[in-house]
Each structure stands twice: as structure tokens, then as C-alpha cells.
Design an enzyme around this catalytic site. Structure first.
Site, PDB file in Angstrom:
ATOM      1  N   HIS A 101       4.516   5.413   3.522  1.00  0.00           N
ATOM      2  CA  HIS A 101       3.925   4.624   4.618  1.00  0.00           C
ATOM      3  C   HIS A 101       3.069   5.548   5.485  1.00  0.00           C
ATOM      4  O   HIS A 101       3.388   6.726   5.642  1.00  0.00           O
ATOM      5  CB  HIS A 101       5.053   3.985   5.446  1.00  0.00           C
ATOM      6  CG  HIS A 101       4.549   2.949   6.386  1.00  0.00           C
ATOM      7  ND1 HIS A 101       3.914   3.270   7.568  1.00  0.00           N
ATOM      8  CD2 HIS A 101       4.553   1.597   6.312  1.00  0.00           C
ATOM      9  CE1 HIS A 101       3.558   2.140   8.181  1.00  0.00           C
ATOM     10  NE2 HIS A 101       3.936   1.116   7.432  1.00  0.00           N
ATOM     11  N   GLU A 171      -2.243  -0.863   2.184  1.00  0.00           N
ATOM     12  CA  GLU A 171      -2.182  -0.945   3.643  1.00  0.00           C
ATOM     13  C   GLU A 171      -3.287  -0.097   4.256  1.00  0.00           C
ATOM     14  O   GLU A 171      -3.081   1.104   4.502  1.00  0.00           O
ATOM     15  CB  GLU A 171      -0.842  -0.401   4.130  1.00  0.00           C
ATOM     16  CG  GLU A 171       0.355  -1.197   3.709  1.00  0.00           C
ATOM     17  CD  GLU A 171       1.404  -1.169   4.805  1.00  0.00           C
ATOM     18  OE1 GLU A 171       1.778  -2.233   5.270  1.00  0.00           O
ATOM     19  OE2 GLU A 171       1.788  -0.061   5.222  1.00  0.00           O
TER      20      GLU A 171
END
Ligand code: PGA
Length: 264
Positions: A101, A171
Site C-alpha cells: 500500500h 491505486e
């Protein structure tokens, strides 16, 4: 407009570091356990802070949610301060792990570390949800080279038989945690196709075109319908909006609606 697809969607609720009180987390879990979910349409994966996983495991009964961690150790070592290894996660019914992430990258994780974490998760039969995404977009298309490099550096040593289990979360960093600037569906479809092309080059057509690719970055009640019906994605990685059980419920409801018939 594209035809809305009927395929099953993966929905990851990434609670990041909230709520700060375990009692609030458990209250939220009880509320989201009541949300109606058709498991033919949705695969819901809950990723609370790791410190709550044990309590969540005890309340597992009656939930359709799978559990995921937000990070995983690079190895199975029992001698590394502060790390949580795959065996500990598996003991708490964790089947998925978010890896790479952008919040972790900011703390210093690079593609090499992320690649090792992906290997270690796979070795231990935990499904990695691998986050990719450019920091910014430029007209010259440099961001595509950036993405290509991320993909190649992360997956170069992952064999095809293991890669088929991987889930990718695209993302774009510029779209995470914002209230504006959500990617438009045309841009999203083009980027997903680009990611698939790179993966076809590394593996083969079948694997590159069939790997599950999710979208994450400011998904909310206002934009989820358009993102779902106008794009080719296999689901969502949702941060802020997933921490409120009422909002999550409405999002899941939208995702389970019958696709509207497209006028010819
Ligand atoms: P957001 O977070 O939905 O709050 O933008 C996305 C994420 O967890 O990456």
C-alpha cells in the site's frame, strides 16, 4: 457507456489505523455482519488493524466476511521485532494480506521488499492483494513507465502457478484519501488494460487477462456506481468509506443491484 458486468466483485474494506478503540471496532463488526450480502455477487474482505484480528476471529461466526491483514512480514522469522508473520495471521483466520500500500511505501517499502512479501504470503497460502499505482500523471506518459517498472520489479520472481492466486489493487496515489480528483472511468479502463498488457508480457495472455484487478482511491457512495458499471474492474479497495458501517452498507447495496439494461 460500457455494459455493466455481472461478475462477482471483490470488496476490500481497509480500515487503516482506525477506530482507535477496540470496542468501537467490535460494534462496527456487529453492524456490518447484518449487511445483506449475496456471496454470488460479492466477496467481502475485512482488513481491520492487526491488533483487532484476534477479537474479530472470536466473533467470526455468522459473518460472510473474509479477513485480511494490512501488512505481512517479509519472512517466517520468529526473531524480528515488531513483525507479524504469516503463521500468526493464519491462526487468526486471515486469508488475505494487503501488500505494498502507498502508506507502507511512504514508510520506506520499495518494490524489492514488496516482492519478497508477496512471495512469502504465497508460500504460506495467504492471498496477496498487491497495490500498484503512480504518484502522479503526466501528459508524456511517464507514469506508464513507472507502473510498468513497479509490475516488473514486484512480479519478476513470482511463478505463473503462484501468480494466478494474486489479486491486484490499482491505486493511483493521487486519488487516495481525496474528496475530489477521482479517476474517470475512461482513464481507469485504459490503465487497467495497460497493466494487463504488461502482465501478458511477463506471463501469458490467459493469466494477464484473467488476474483480478481492483480499483482503490476515494471510492465513495457518490462515485461507486459509475466506477462499477462503466469500468472493467473486478472490485474495490475502499479506505475511509468502509470505516462507516452505514456507508459500507449502502455501497454494498449499490454493488449488488441488478445492472441496468443498456439501451441500444
Ligand atoms: P480511500 O483509501 O478510499 O480513503 O481513498 C483507499 C486506500 O485505502 O488505499
Amino acid at each position: 457507456m460500457k455494459k455493466a458486468s455481472n461478475k462477482k466483485k471483490i470488496v476490500i474494506a481497509n480500515w487503516k489505523s482506525q477506530p482507535s478503540d477496540i470496542n468501537d471496532a467490535l460494534k462496527n463488526l456487529e453492524l456490518i455482519k447484518k449487511i445483506k450480502i449475496d456471496s454470488k455477487k460479492i466477496l467481502p474482505i475485512l482488513c481491520p488493524p492487526a491488533i483487532y484480528l484476534e477479537a474479530f476471529n472470536k466473533k467470526y461466526k455468522g459473518t460472510v466476511y473474509k479477513f485480511g491483514s494490512q501488512n505481512i512480514s517479509i519472512n517466517n522469522d520468529s526473531e524480528t521485532t515488531g513483525e507479524i508473520n504469516p503463521q500468526m495471521l493464519k491462526n487468526l483466520r486471515v486469508q488475505y494480506s494487503i501488500i505494498g500500500h502507498s502508506d507502507r511505501r511512504i514508510l520506506g517499502e520499495d518494490n524489492t521488499i514488496i516482492s519478497q512479501k508477496v512471495s512469502n504470503a504465497l508460500k504460506n497460502k495467504i492471498i496477496p492483494i498487491v497495490c500498484l499505482g503512480e504518484e502522479k500523471r503526466d501528459r508524456q506518459g511517464e507514469y506508464l513507465r513507472f507502473l510498468e517498472n513497479q509490475i516488473k520489479e514486484i512480479f519478476h520472481n513470482i511463478e505463473a502457478k503462484d501468480f494466478q492466486k494474486v489479486v491486484i489493487a490499482y491505486e493511483p496515489v493521487w486519488a487516495i484519501g481525496k474528496n475530489i480528483d477521482v479517476i474517470d472511468t475512461h482513464q481507469l479502463n485504459q490503465t487497467i488494460l495497460f497493466i494487463r498488457k504488461i502482465l501478458v508480457g511477463i506471463y501469458d495472455r490467459k493469466l494477464g487477462m484473467s488476474v483480478k484487478i481492483l480499483y482503490g482511491g476515494s471510492v465513495n457512495l457518490e462515485n461507486v456506481k459509475a466506477l462499477n458499471t462503466e469500468s472493467d474492474i473486478d472490485g474495490f479497495l475502499i479506505g475511509r468509506a468502509s470505516t462507516n458501517p452505514h456507508v459500507l452498507k449502502d455501497i454494498l447495496k449499490i454493488l449488488q443491484e441488478k445492472p441496468e439494461k443498456v439501451k441500444k
